[in-house]
Design a protein around this motif. Structure first.
Motif, PDB file in Angstrom:
ATOM      1  N   MET A  76       5.946  10.603   8.206  1.00  0.00           N
ATOM      2  CA  MET A  76       6.293   9.948   6.951  1.00  0.00           C
ATOM      3  C   MET A  76       5.911  10.845   5.779  1.00  0.00           C
ATOM      4  SD  MET A  76       7.582   6.855   7.458  1.00  0.00           S
ATOM      5  CE  MET A  76       7.118   5.863   6.044  1.00  0.00           C
ATOM      6  N   PRO A  77       6.776  11.005   4.789  1.00  0.00           N
ATOM      7  CA  PRO A  77       6.438  11.843   3.640  1.00  0.00           C
ATOM      8  C   PRO A  77       5.536  11.127   2.638  1.00  0.00           C
ATOM      9  CG  PRO A  77       8.653  11.009   3.413  1.00  0.00           C
ATOM     10  CD  PRO A  77       8.164  10.557   4.748  1.00  0.00           C
ATOM     11  N   PHE A  78       5.690   9.828   2.519  1.00  0.00           N
ATOM     12  CA  PHE A  78       4.885   9.053   1.572  1.00  0.00           C
ATOM     13  C   PHE A  78       4.846   7.593   2.044  1.00  0.00           C
ATOM     14  CE2 PHE A  78       9.207   9.578  -0.082  1.00  0.00           C
ATOM     15  CZ  PHE A  78       9.643   8.258  -0.076  1.00  0.00           C
ATOM     16  N   ALA A  79       3.972   6.798   1.419  1.00  0.00           N
ATOM     17  CA  ALA A  79       3.846   5.377   1.784  1.00  0.00           C
ATOM     18  C   ALA A  79       3.235   4.602   0.617  1.00  0.00           C
ATOM     19  CB  ALA A  79       2.996   5.210   3.037  1.00  0.00           C
ATOM     20  N   SER A  80       3.457   3.290   0.610  1.00  0.00           N
ATOM     21  CA  SER A  80       2.911   2.411  -0.428  1.00  0.00           C
ATOM     22  C   SER A  80       1.885   1.463   0.207  1.00  0.00           C
ATOM     23  CB  SER A  80       4.035   1.599  -1.071  1.00  0.00           C
ATOM     24  OG  SER A  80       5.000   2.449  -1.648  1.00  0.00           O
ATOM     25  N   ILE A  81       0.665   1.425  -0.342  1.00  0.00           N
ATOM     26  CA  ILE A  81      -0.398   0.541   0.136  1.00  0.00           C
ATOM     27  C   ILE A  81      -0.556  -0.580  -0.891  1.00  0.00           C
ATOM     28  CG2 ILE A  81      -2.752   0.381   0.993  1.00  0.00           C
ATOM     29  CD1 ILE A  81      -0.952   2.394   2.483  1.00  0.00           C
ATOM     30  N   ILE A  82      -0.195  -1.791  -0.506  1.00  0.00           N
ATOM     31  CA  ILE A  82      -0.272  -2.947  -1.416  1.00  0.00           C
ATOM     32  C   ILE A  82      -1.611  -3.652  -1.195  1.00  0.00           C
ATOM     33  CG2 ILE A  82       0.835  -5.085  -2.158  1.00  0.00           C
ATOM     34  CD1 ILE A  82       3.424  -4.026  -0.894  1.00  0.00           C
ATOM     35  N   HIS A  83      -2.473  -3.598  -2.220  1.00  0.00           N
ATOM     36  CA  HIS A  83      -3.788  -4.210  -2.098  1.00  0.00           C
ATOM     37  C   HIS A  83      -4.021  -5.290  -3.146  1.00  0.00           C
ATOM     38  CE1 HIS A  83      -4.513  -1.401  -5.341  1.00  0.00           C
ATOM     39  NE2 HIS A  83      -4.230  -0.388  -4.507  1.00  0.00           N
ATOM     40  N   GLY A  84      -3.167  -5.394  -4.141  1.00  0.00           N
ATOM     41  CA  GLY A  84      -3.293  -6.420  -5.190  1.00  0.00           C
ATOM     42  C   GLY A  84      -4.465  -6.122  -6.116  1.00  0.00           C
ATOM     43  N   PHE A  85      -4.827  -7.143  -6.914  1.00  0.00           N
ATOM     44  CA  PHE A  85      -5.904  -6.979  -7.892  1.00  0.00           C
ATOM     45  C   PHE A  85      -7.174  -7.691  -7.392  1.00  0.00           C
ATOM     46  CE2 PHE A  85      -1.973  -6.433 -10.193  1.00  0.00           C
ATOM     47  CZ  PHE A  85      -2.216  -5.291 -10.918  1.00  0.00           C
ATOM     48  N   GLY A  86      -7.185  -8.990  -7.413  1.00  0.00           N
ATOM     49  CA  GLY A  86      -8.330  -9.767  -6.908  1.00  0.00           C
ATOM     50  C   GLY A  86      -9.644  -9.251  -7.459  1.00  0.00           C
ATOM     51  N   THR A  87     -10.606  -9.056  -6.520  1.00  0.00           N
ATOM     52  CA  THR A  87     -11.933  -8.554  -6.915  1.00  0.00           C
ATOM     53  C   THR A  87     -11.979  -7.048  -6.978  1.00  0.00           C
ATOM     54  OG1 THR A  87     -12.666  -8.487  -4.629  1.00  0.00           O
ATOM     55  CG2 THR A  87     -13.032 -10.552  -5.813  1.00  0.00           C
ATOM     56  N   LEU A  88     -10.893  -6.413  -6.697  1.00  0.00           N
ATOM     57  CA  LEU A  88     -10.744  -4.945  -6.695  1.00  0.00           C
ATOM     58  C   LEU A  88     -11.463  -4.277  -5.526  1.00  0.00           C
ATOM     59  CD1 LEU A  88     -11.155  -4.114 -10.501  1.00  0.00           C
ATOM     60  CD2 LEU A  88      -9.071  -4.513  -9.212  1.00  0.00           C
ATOM     61  N   SER A 114      -1.622  13.886  -2.011  1.00  0.00           N
ATOM     62  CA  SER A 114      -1.916  13.372  -3.347  1.00  0.00           C
ATOM     63  C   SER A 114      -1.807  11.845  -3.346  1.00  0.00           C
ATOM     64  CB  SER A 114      -0.948  13.973  -4.370  1.00  0.00           C
ATOM     65  OG  SER A 114       0.392  13.628  -4.064  1.00  0.00           O
ATOM     66  N   VAL A 115      -2.428  11.255  -4.393  1.00  0.00           N
ATOM     67  CA  VAL A 115      -2.477   9.801  -4.516  1.00  0.00           C
ATOM     68  C   VAL A 115      -2.223   9.424  -5.976  1.00  0.00           C
ATOM     69  CG1 VAL A 115      -3.914   7.733  -4.225  1.00  0.00           C
ATOM     70  CG2 VAL A 115      -4.193   9.677  -2.655  1.00  0.00           C
ATOM     71  N   ARG A 116      -1.516   8.322  -6.195  1.00  0.00           N
ATOM     72  CA  ARG A 116      -1.340   7.820  -7.557  1.00  0.00           C
ATOM     73  C   ARG A 116      -1.172   6.309  -7.519  1.00  0.00           C
ATOM     74  NH1 ARG A 116       3.805   6.217  -8.719  1.00  0.00           N
ATOM     75  NH2 ARG A 116       5.524   7.045  -7.407  1.00  0.00           N
ATOM     76  N   ASP A 117      -1.375   5.658  -8.674  1.00  0.00           N
ATOM     77  CA  ASP A 117      -1.119   4.231  -8.803  1.00  0.00           C
ATOM     78  C   ASP A 117       0.373   3.991  -8.939  1.00  0.00           C
ATOM     79  OD1 ASP A 117      -3.803   3.563  -8.706  1.00  0.00           O
ATOM     80  OD2 ASP A 117      -4.075   3.813 -10.881  1.00  0.00           O
ATOM     81  N   GLY A 118       0.810   2.860  -8.535  1.00  0.00           N
ATOM     82  CA  GLY A 118       2.206   2.514  -8.683  1.00  0.00           C
ATOM     83  C   GLY A 118       2.595   2.348 -10.144  1.00  0.00           C
ATOM     84  N   LYS A 119       3.842   2.542 -10.440  1.00  0.00           N
ATOM     85  CA  LYS A 119       4.328   2.362 -11.804  1.00  0.00           C
ATOM     86  C   LYS A 119       4.747   0.917 -11.987  1.00  0.00           C
ATOM     87  CE  LYS A 119       5.652   7.152 -12.346  1.00  0.00           C
ATOM     88  NZ  LYS A 119       6.721   8.116 -12.715  1.00  0.00           N
ATOM     89  N   GLY A 120       5.226   0.614 -13.215  1.00  0.00           N
ATOM     90  CA  GLY A 120       5.575  -0.769 -13.539  1.00  0.00           C
ATOM     91  C   GLY A 120       6.520  -1.398 -12.554  1.00  0.00           C
ATOM     92  N   ASN A 121       7.538  -0.657 -12.157  1.00  0.00           N
ATOM     93  CA  ASN A 121       8.527  -1.212 -11.230  1.00  0.00           C
ATOM     94  C   ASN A 121       8.096  -1.107  -9.778  1.00  0.00           C
ATOM     95  OD1 ASN A 121       8.721   1.562 -11.140  1.00  0.00           O
ATOM     96  ND2 ASN A 121      10.949   1.574 -10.821  1.00  0.00           N
ATOM     97  N   GLU A 122       6.896  -0.508  -9.532  1.00  0.00           N
ATOM     98  CA  GLU A 122       6.396  -0.340  -8.173  1.00  0.00           C
ATOM     99  C   GLU A 122       5.193  -1.240  -7.864  1.00  0.00           C
ATOM    100  OE1 GLU A 122       7.479   4.404  -7.601  1.00  0.00           O
ATOM    101  OE2 GLU A 122       5.516   3.820  -8.398  1.00  0.00           O
ATOM    102  N   GLY A 123       4.764  -2.062  -8.834  1.00  0.00           N
ATOM    103  CA  GLY A 123       3.611  -2.951  -8.616  1.00  0.00           C
ATOM    104  C   GLY A 123       2.394  -2.579  -9.418  1.00  0.00           C
TER     105      GLY A 123
END
Length: 773
Positions: free
Chosen positions: A724-736, A754-763
């Protein structure tokens, strides 16, 4: 425009030169070679001949083999005649030769690596591909008409073959049944009919027609009745075959008529190129150079091309500025006449576009006429004496002379009373000096030597004589009159001394004064010869240096090609070595899979394989493309397609890949000429690699931290195995807490680039986007 080409033996040059032409038309072109007086055309011909010489000196020369003369065939086609099979084979061969010549000339031009005039002729050649194909469909390589040429011909030949088989069967039956009546078991042909040899005594017992008898009269050749009808049928089919062939040839001739202009032009172009290379080859054999067109004669080490190389003596023959006439004196058989012929012949060769046997730097003007009175041309039939013969030629020359002519006069004024001959010679030179002509004359008269010193426009010259060996050296001494050396030769040969002394007393005073003048000028001549020798040595040194540079250039080019081949070989060997190493790693991977090793260990091995760089990055075919928003691109690193959304700094772009977007440099992607149906393209994998479908997203929401950590470890292993070239990890906000765990774990993983936060349209910050190496 008159040129005494036969007197100066230009016809012999042409005869030798034509042997170097390879085509019949080329030989005819050389045979008709004549001097021109149009400067532009002369310079063009000389340049083309020199260019052809460059090719020959580089041991590369185009082939004109197999190119036949089509002139008669094309004329016959133009007036409506039908061409023969031989004509079509010649046309086909000519087309093949044209294609080969065009290809060879292009290759020669590339080898020379500089523009040439000859290239225009090869570029103008047109290869008649369709005509050749049409001929080949009708006529095979052996000159036979193909049965497939037409449906009708194919049908006729099948019928003909069947009939011939029937005839053979019938004849074989006759040979068996009538064996006793035959002189021998033989089938032969008489008048295009099959017959058998029958004993004369049995001729009336054999049914059939007698067509012939043997020379002895003992055998009658009879066509059996059983094959008579079959033979007639065969003749009918042969006639039909002949008519169909004529029909096909007529139709093919009609096709040739459509190409007449092209073929005629090709013939002209090839003939011209053949004649140019023939001139160059003759020049190459005689070590000739291109002469420069100037305003006066300046020949450096000129040689007569018809004298054998081991015998010819090279001479420098120059006219100073303002000098229009040269008077050459010296002993008999010393080379005076050869000097005249050399100048006249080389001038005619130059004006015919030929190279001349001389050293570089030689110059010649363009002469409107080259006239010569050379040798004893007396005619017994006309009862002309030597003097009368000379005078007749000179009168003709003087009556037709015009500006810029070259006049060559051998033994001027000879054959009559010396005083009158000398006076007449001076008068002729005086008359010619009033015209804009160049004159070279030979003489033995001392009065003409003295006369030359009284005119600024006339220069003396002589042929050298070795007083020790009593032999001529054939060297021309400029600005120095010569002597006949008659008394010296007589004395050395043993003539009575009293006779020699008496003869010396009787020598005219004027001749004695000239002889003294000759001695005074010898020092000047030697000084001039020394300067010429120094110049020639410098020229020779320069030419050697030029040759060394060219040799070095060729050597470096050859070394470059060798290094290029060696580098290519080493690269192939390296790639093969890496390929084998990759295969070994894949085998290890499979073995580990069977032994139930952990998935992340498999991923680690795959990562090592990837680090080897086996997947060669293809060079982009669109590297010069100017990108713009909306372009569909292929991300080389991730093997994915995307779309350009926004241009960043330093040639970087924001690229949308499905739901995800990232910034890439232009060198990291290339233009996708065919936009894919899907935003993502599945990566190609080796048939030996593990196959597993992995989602591009992992949703950890609702899990406890330790559960999420275990799920993330497993997910990362699966992603690496699936490449896989890249992936999205959905963890939400909650208690962080989940977000913190994800950030720490992925930052410690060596397989994540590399790692980055999702953008507006990505969560947004509820999603972490990771990119694998």
């Amino acid at each position: 425009m008159a040129f005494d080409w036969k007197t100066l033996e230009f016809d012999k040059i042409v005869h030798r030169m034509k042997d170097h032409a390879q085509t019949k038309a080329g030989k005819e072109r050389i045979r008709s070679l004549k001097p021109l007086n149009e400067e532009t055309k002369i310079i063009q011909n000389l340049n083309e001949t020199e260019e052809a010489l460059w090719f020959i000196q580089d041991t590369i020369e185009p082939s004109f083999g197999g190119i036949y003369d089509l002139s008669e065939a094309l004329k016959r086609a133009r007036i409506g005649g039908t061409l023969s099979i031989g004509d079509f084979l010649d046309i086909k061969s000519h087309i093949d030769g044209t294609k080969r010549l065009k290809r060879e000339m292009t290759r020669l031009r590339e080898r020379l690596d500089k523009p040439i005039d000859l290239e225009q002729y090869s570029e103008e050649l047109i290869v008649c591909v369709d005509l050749r194909k049409a001929i080949d469909q009708i006529i095979d390589e052996t000159g036979e008409i193909r049965s497939s040429a037409s449906t009708e011909l194919s049908h006729i030949r099948r019928s003909l073959d069947t009939t011939e088989k029937q005839i053979k069967t019938a004849l074989d039956s006759v040979l068996k049944k009538e064996a006793k009546k035959l002189t021998e078991q033989l089938i032969t042909i008489r008048y295009n009919r099959y017959v058998v040899p029958v004993k004369l005594s049995e001729k009336n017992n054999m049914k059939g027609a007698i067509l012939d008898y043997s020379s002895s009269g003992e055998t009658a050749y009879i066509e059996p009745e059983s094959v008579r009808d079959l033979s007639a049928k065969k003749e009918r089919f042969e006639s039909e075959e002949k008519r169909e062939i004529e029909k096909l040839l007529s139709a093919l001739t009609y096709q040739v008529k459509d190409y007449l202009d092209v073929l005629n032009r090709n013939v002209e172009l090839i003939t011209h190129l053949d004649s140019v290379f023939a001139r160059a080859m003759y020049g190459h054999i005689n070590e000739s150079v291109k002469v420069t067109i100037g305003d006066r004669i300046q020949l450096i080490k000129a040689r007569h091309p018809l004298i054998e190389e081991h015998e010819v003596v090279a001479n420098t023959i120059t006219f100073d500025e303002g000098v229009k006439t040269m008077v050459i004196t010296g002993s008999n058989t010393g080379g005076k006449t050869v000097t005249l012929k050399t100048v006249g012949l080389l001038a005619m060769m130059a004006q015919s576009g030929c190279l001349i046997p001389a050293s570089p730097g030689s110059k010649l003007p363009i002469f409107t006429q080259i006239r010569a009175d050379i040798g004893d041309e007396q005619s017994i039939e006309q009862s002309l004496s030597t003097f009368s013969s000379h005078m007749k030629n000179i009168v003709n020359i003087l009556d037709t002379v015009d500006d810029n002519s070259l006049i060559l006069l051998d033994e001027l004024g000879s054959g009559t009373d010396p005083n009158e001959g000398a006076s007449l010679g001076m008068s002729i030179l005086e008359y010619l000096s009033q015209k804009n002509v160049t004159v070279m004359a030979t003489t033995h008269y001392p009065e003409l030597k003295a006369y030359a010193y009284t005119r600024d426009s006339i220069v003396n010259a002589s042929v050298e004589f070795d007083e020790k060996t009593l032999k001529p050296t054939y060297r021309l001494l400029l600005r120095t009159p010569g002597e006949s050396h008659a008394l010296l030769i007589g004395e050395r040969l043993g003539l009575n001394k009293s006779i020699i002394e008496e003869a010396k007393k009787r020598v005219l005073t004027s001749e004695t004064e000239v002889s003294e003048l000759i001695d005074n000028l010898k020092n000047e001549s030697k000084r001039f010869d020394q300067l010429v020798n120094e110049y020639e040595q410098l020229l020779k040194k320069t030419e050697q240096e030029r040759h060394d540079v060219l040799t070095l250039k060729k050597s470096l080019q050859k070394e470059k090609e060798t290094l290029k081949d060696r580098l290519a070989l080493e690269n192939r060997q390296l790639i093969e070595s890496l390929r084998k190493e990759a295969e070994s790693l894949i085998q290890d991977l499979e073995a580990m899979k069977e032994k139930s090793y952990k998935e992340h260990e498999l991923a680690t091995i795959k990562y090592k394989t990837k680090e080897m760089g086996l997947t060669s990055e293809e060079s982009s075919q669109t590297k010069d493309h100017t990108y713009s928003v909306g372009d569909s691109v292929y991300i080389l690193k991730y093997n994915r397609y995307g779309e350009l959304v926004e241009q960043q700094k330093n040639k970087q772009w924001l690229v949308q890949m499905g739901r995800l977007s990232s910034v890439f440099k232009e060198k990291e992607f290339e233009l996708a000429e065919d936009k894919p149906k899907a935003a993502l393209r599945k990566p190609q994998s080796s048939s030996t690699a593990p196959k597993k479908t992995v989602s591009s997203e992992l949703d950890l929401r609702g899990m406890r931290v330790h559960e999420a950590e275990e799920a993330l470890h497993k997910y990362l292993d699966d992603c690496m195995v699936a490449n896989m070239p890249f992936a999205s990890i959905i963890h939400g906000f909650g208690t962080l807490a989940l977000r913190k765990m994800v950030k720490e774990l992925v930052s410690q993983n060596p397989m994540i680039d590399s790692v980055r936060d999702g953008k507006g349209n990505e969560g947004g910050q509820g999603v972490t986007i990771i990119y694998f190496k």
